[in-house]
Write an enzyme that holds these catalytic residues in place. Structure first.
Site, PDB file in Angstrom:
ATOM      1  N   GLU A 203       0.829  -1.202   0.000  1.00 18.30           N
ATOM      2  CA  GLU A 203       0.000   0.000   0.000  1.00 18.30           C
ATOM      3  C   GLU A 203       0.862   1.251   0.000  1.00 18.30           C
ATOM      4  O   GLU A 203       2.015   1.220   0.449  1.00 18.30           O
ATOM      5  CB  GLU A 203      -0.908   0.036   1.238  1.00 18.30           C
ATOM      6  CG  GLU A 203      -2.018  -0.977   1.232  1.00 18.30           C
ATOM      7  CD  GLU A 203      -2.908  -0.848   2.449  1.00 18.30           C
ATOM      8  OE1 GLU A 203      -2.483  -0.185   3.430  1.00 18.30           O
ATOM      9  OE2 GLU A 203      -4.015  -1.396   2.425  1.00 18.30           O
ATOM     10  N   ARG A 294     -12.742  -9.288  15.968  1.00 19.57           N
ATOM     11  CA  ARG A 294     -12.597  -9.679  17.371  1.00 19.57           C
ATOM     12  C   ARG A 294     -12.724  -8.441  18.237  1.00 19.57           C
ATOM     13  O   ARG A 294     -12.827  -7.319  17.735  1.00 19.57           O
ATOM     14  CB  ARG A 294     -11.230 -10.318  17.602  1.00 19.57           C
ATOM     15  CG  ARG A 294     -10.066  -9.426  17.145  1.00 19.57           C
ATOM     16  CD  ARG A 294      -8.715 -10.032  17.424  1.00 19.57           C
ATOM     17  NE  ARG A 294      -7.635  -9.331  16.763  1.00 19.57           N
ATOM     18  CZ  ARG A 294      -7.025  -8.249  17.214  1.00 19.57           C
ATOM     19  NH1 ARG A 294      -7.422  -7.712  18.352  1.00 19.57           N
ATOM     20  NH2 ARG A 294      -6.032  -7.691  16.562  1.00 19.57           N
TER      21      ARG A 294
END
Length: 668
Positions: A203, A294
């Site tokens: 990226e 999570r």
């Protein structure tokens, strides 16, 4: 249908296991812990109603062994398993195995974990859902030449990231094309070690970004909400150090836009349970980075500003209940800041530290302050697990009040036995730029000189407290050796009386290479200390809890001096300083510096040896790579030369300071 949860197994360790147990107990749920051989006496194992062994110390042989976790659930009769965060929390195979075994998994379905578990696949999915993305390459082709070509197309600097995980593991910033190949190989090794998957994505690396994440929750009825945002921009090694909620400077319009994007991301994968959508933001733009499927380490700041228990939400959603609140009903009140207290050495590039916690005091009586910890005094920080000692969370009516309470909490924190980042955290929150909320991911590097100043000279107050402690402690020991049959015997007293001359004793302290002499004269009620900066009158007592109640030139203060071997750790007025007491009755302290030696920077495993005896090397060449706590540390050549010997091989375990290899002696 709502399924009852009477017994909950927590497939994790440390502070998160203890924190989940706290909520489960308030809901009338029995708690089951699992533990490795290294954690047999750990706090989480002893706190649970029951605890089951799952294997040896290395996580891959215990906490990451799905059959062992499921066997513990079967043996304990658990209705559900909470994975905590880390370990198996984002493992789709584990979620599926729980479902196949008829056990509720307190987390998202396996399909959602798989969809978001690959950063590359998740970015493609987010693009189709209209969520903005950072320019980059997220493809399946992992040919190094192609990856290098894509990096050039994106434009340096670029960020290499492990496709299968987070937490800074397998993440490397590359600023020039010539550095790409080595950084790629290192990122892939870290990714394979941490996640069992060496795939990466590339990226564009933004130069002054903020890291802002949105807490999302979804139920099985199609409802999804955002519980506001957290700013996690203060990072080292791409791992969060300070988190706060809400994000400073966030306008209502931008908060709403990011929340909509986060909820869209969750709905795109039919999400259920708690999740965190992470964005990187620069200027007015924000881009999707990843979704953690999570609960996050930093969830307490969200709990503080919303007044909600997110673990309770997880359990309710897992057993089939709808979300407790609709979007419009979720409060946002006050401000909260969390810091992570780590066993690490900021002055050595934040190297994780291992060892015994000889002394540990965490704040417990400050309004608005919460501490989540999974260790106690006497426990050890192991090479096998994350070196976090505690999370310290401070909440207030506004950011200024939260910041003040956090400063008080850090001032009340005491750790002896191994280096920590406590003073570093204090420097961060005291920095004018932090108070002004000038936050971005380059904050630590930009303010490094302020946050990591060179060691200051030892203050007179520190010397006086150390000397007073030594004198009082020796007087206590002398009194203890007195004849109990004759408490008034002059031989059992230690007043320092001498015939025909002034009574004094000489003490020597060491701070690094500096030796400091202190002469203590016995005077009525106390001592007069001759310090390098002048004389000072001191008196005091050591209370039953170890507090030093002192008076220095008439100024009263309370401190604590903790001895660990010859090391004295002085805690006073929120500061900490360590000195060595050089006792002439013991063997003299010898210098053991490692200058010129090629040694292990910390305990770990050799994962790469780049040279052989006889090889010529240049200054800065990588020689050996040591892995510890899922991070790589490269030992480089300090000078040009020829390798004389290599003492370890790939796979060997080494202790901190172990000599890894030797170069031929320099010739003149």
């Amino acid at each position: 249908m709502i399924r009852p949860i009477r017994t909950l197994l927590i497939a994790n360790r440390g502070e998160i296991a203890v924190r989940i147990m706290r909520t489960a107990r308030t809901m009338g749920i029995k708690t089951i812990a699992v533990y490795s051989e290294a954690d047999a006496r750990a706090l989480h194992a002893e706190t649970a109603d029951e605890a089951y062994p799952v294997g040896p110390a290395p996580a891959r042989e215990s906490y990451l062994r799905i059959p062992a976790i499921l066997d513990a659930a079967r043996r304990s009769g658990a209705d559900a398993i909470h994975p905590g965060y880390g370990f198996l929390s984002e493992n789709a195979d584990f979620a599926q195995a729980c479902a196949d075994a008829g056990i509720l998994f307190v987390g998202p379905p396996a399909a959602a974990i798989r969809a978001m578990g690959s950063k590359s696949a998740a970015k493609s999915l987010m693009a189709r859902a209209g969520v903005p993305l950072v320019p980059g390459y997220h493809g399946a082709d992992q040919d190094p030449a192609l990856l290098a070509e894509e990096a050039g197309r994106i434009g340096y600097p670029v960020l290499i990231k492990a496709s299968a995980g987070g937490g800074g593991k397998g993440m490397k910033v590359v600023r020039a094309a010539e550095d790409f190949a080595a950084a790629l190989a290192s990122a892939q090794r870290e990714a394979q070690s941490a996640f069992g998957d060496d795939r990466v994505l590339i990226e564009k690396y933004l130069t002054q970004p903020r890291h802002i994440e949105i807490q999302v929750f979804a139920d099985r009825f199609g409802n999804a909400v955002a519980l506001h945002e957290r700013d996690c921009s203060i990072q080292r090694r791409h791992q969060k150090v300070v988190e706060e909620a809400p994000a400073p400077g966030m306008s209502p319009a931008r908060r709403a836009a990011m929340a909509r994007a986060a909820v869209d991301a969750a709905k795109a994968v039919d999400y259920v349970g708690a999740g965190t959508v992470e964005f990187i933001s620069e200027g007015d733009d924000f881009f999707f980075m990843e979704m953690n499927t999570r609960l996050q380490v930093e969830h307490p700041v969200t709990e503080a500003i919303t007044g909600q228990d997110l673990v309770e939400w997880q359990i309710r959603v897992a057993r089939g209940e709808p979300l407790p609140l609709a979007q419009a009903d979720i409060p946002l009140s006050g401000h909260a800041i969390e810091v992570r207290l780590y066993a690490e050495d900021p002055e050595r590039d934040f190297l994780p530290q291992t060892g015994r916690l000889d002394h540990l005091v965490l704040p417990d009586a400050i309004p608005g302050v919460r501490v989540d910890s999974g260790v106690r005094a006497g426990d050890s920080v192991s090479i096998h697990y994350d070196p976090m000692i505690a999370k310290i969370i401070a909440a207030g009516a506004d950011r200024a009040e939260a910041l003040g309470r956090l400063a008080a909490a850090l001032a009340a924190t005491e750790v002896v036995g191994l280096p920590t980042n406590r003073s570093f955290l204090q420097a961060i929150i005291a920095a004018p730029a932090f108070a002004a909320a000038e936050l971005d991911t380059g904050f630590i590097e930009r303010h490094r000189d302020l946050l990591l100043p060179p060691p200051a000279p030892v203050e007179a107050r520190t010397l006086a407290l150390a000397a007073l402690h030594v004198l009082l402690d020796e007087a206590r020991l002398s009194a203890k050796d007195a004849d109990p049959a004759d408490p008034f015997s002059p031989w059992g007293l230690a007043p320092g009386w001498r015939l025909n001359r002034s009574a004094f004793v000489d003490l020597t302290f060491a701070a690094g290479a500096e030796r400091i002499a202190v002469r203590a004269h016995f005077v009525p009620g106390g001592f007069r200390l001759d310090l390098p900066g002048g004389a000072i009158d001191v008196e005091g007592t050591i209370t039953a809890d170890g507090t030093l109640a002192a008076r220095l030139d008439g100024v009263r203060l309370r401190a604590r001096v903790v001895r660990s071997g010859q090391r004295l750790s002085v805690f006073a007025a929120g500061t900490e300083r360590s000195l060595d007491h050089v006792d002439p009755r013991q063997a003299s302290i010898e210098a053991t510096g490692t200058a010129g030696r090629l040694v292990a920077p910390m305990p770990g495993t050799i994962i790469r040896v780049a040279v052989e005896p006889g090889d010529a090397v240049e200054k800065g060449d990588a020689l050996v790579v040591v892995e510890a706590m899922k991070m790589e540390h490269t030992v480089a050549a300090p000078r040009a030369g020829t390798v004389k010997s290599v003492r370890f091989a790939v796979g060997d375990l080494v202790e901190e300071g172990a000599e890894l290899l030797a170069l031929e002696e320099e010739t003149t």
